[in-house]
Design an enzyme around this catalytic site. Structure first.
Site, short mmCIF file in Angstrom:
data_model
loop_
_atom_site.label_atom_id
_atom_site.label_comp_id
_atom_site.label_asym_id
_atom_site.label_seq_id
_atom_site.Cartn_x
_atom_site.Cartn_y
_atom_site.Cartn_z
N PRO A 75 0.70 -1.36 -0.07
CA PRO A 75 -0.14 0.10 -0.13
C PRO A 75 0.65 1.42 -0.21
O PRO A 75 2.07 1.19 0.92
CB PRO A 75 -0.75 0.24 1.23
CG PRO A 75 -0.97 -1.44 1.19
CD PRO A 75 0.37 -2.17 0.82
N CYS A 76 0.14 2.00 -0.86
CA CYS A 76 1.04 3.94 -1.39
C CYS A 76 0.62 4.44 0.11
O CYS A 76 0.84 5.63 0.19
CB CYS A 76 1.34 4.06 -2.41
SG CYS A 76 0.25 4.33 -3.13
N THR A 77 -0.57 4.35 1.09
CA THR A 77 -1.20 5.79 0.77
C THR A 77 -0.08 6.09 2.35
O THR A 77 -0.26 7.73 2.37
CB THR A 77 -2.81 5.39 1.64
OG1 THR A 77 -1.84 3.72 2.86
CG2 THR A 77 -4.13 4.40 0.50
N PHE A 79 2.72 6.77 2.21
CA PHE A 79 4.14 7.15 1.02
C PHE A 79 3.44 9.09 0.24
O PHE A 79 4.30 9.47 0.11
CB PHE A 79 4.76 6.32 0.55
CG PHE A 79 5.05 5.57 1.36
CD1 PHE A 79 5.67 4.89 2.72
CD2 PHE A 79 4.91 3.96 0.62
CE1 PHE A 79 6.41 3.91 3.12
CE2 PHE A 79 5.04 2.74 1.64
CZ PHE A 79 5.78 2.85 2.61
N SER A 80 2.61 8.55 -0.26
CA SER A 80 1.87 9.31 -1.61
C SER A 80 1.35 10.44 -0.36
O SER A 80 1.83 10.98 0.36
CB SER A 80 -0.16 8.70 -2.19
OG SER A 80 0.19 9.52 -3.04
#
Length: 171
Positions: A75-77, A79-80
């Site tokens: 999941p990138c949440t 880092f985004s």
């Protein structure tokens, strides 16, 4: 070459891997609704598992037989740039779990896909060090998805980690 897709979601990475000639033998995610879509589009096993449980993930992958590639799109949440960039163990920490799974399996190639901001995270530092300590050479590629035929401008990072090859050879 045989592959396993960690954080498989509904199967986009698997579709790309299959198109490139890989035999994907297992998908793992912890979102049952995404896994229903995955199973509708792919005939191999797909299991619901929290990949923060490294020991169980390693056991499941080993049960699928020998693999050449471990594909990971955590999941990138956390880092985004669209989010608060607060690294939670339960989300950003999954990147570290993926590296620990790879290190435990000793898979020849590990491919990690995420947003470019991941590279500035503390979790990436730990994950990278985990891979290096396990004998992997690590190459980071920054790619605009539009250059690969995707109908959108979307910056991505692909990390290619290999055992038995130097970073110079990877380049």
């Amino acid at each position: 070459m045989r592959a396993v897709d960690l954080f498989c979601c509904s199967g986009g990475f698997t579709t790309g891997l299959r198109g490139a000639g890989f035999e994907v033998v297992l998908g793992i995610d912890n979102d049952e609704s995404a896994l229903r879509v995955y199973r509708a589009n792919h005939s191999h096993a797909a299991v619901n598992l929290d990949l923060g449980n490294v020991e169980e993930a390693v056991e499941r992958v080993r049960a699928a037989g020998p693999i050449d590639l471990l594909a990971c799109s955590p999941p990138c949440t956390d880092f985004s740039s669209a989010g608060a960039r607060h690294e939670r163990d339960t989300v950003a920490g999954l990147l570290v779990s993926a590296a620990r799974i790879a290190a435990e399996l000793g898979t020849r190639v590990v491919l990690i896909e995420n947003v470019p901001e991941m590279l500035r995270s503390g979790c990436w530092s730990v994950a990278r060090e985990t891979l290096v300590r396990a004998g992997y050479s690590v190459l980071v590629l920054r790619v605009n998805a539009a250059a690969c035929g995707v109908a959108q401008v979307r910056r991505r990072v692909f990390v290619v980690a290999t055992r038995g090859s130097s970073e110079a050879k990877l380049r």
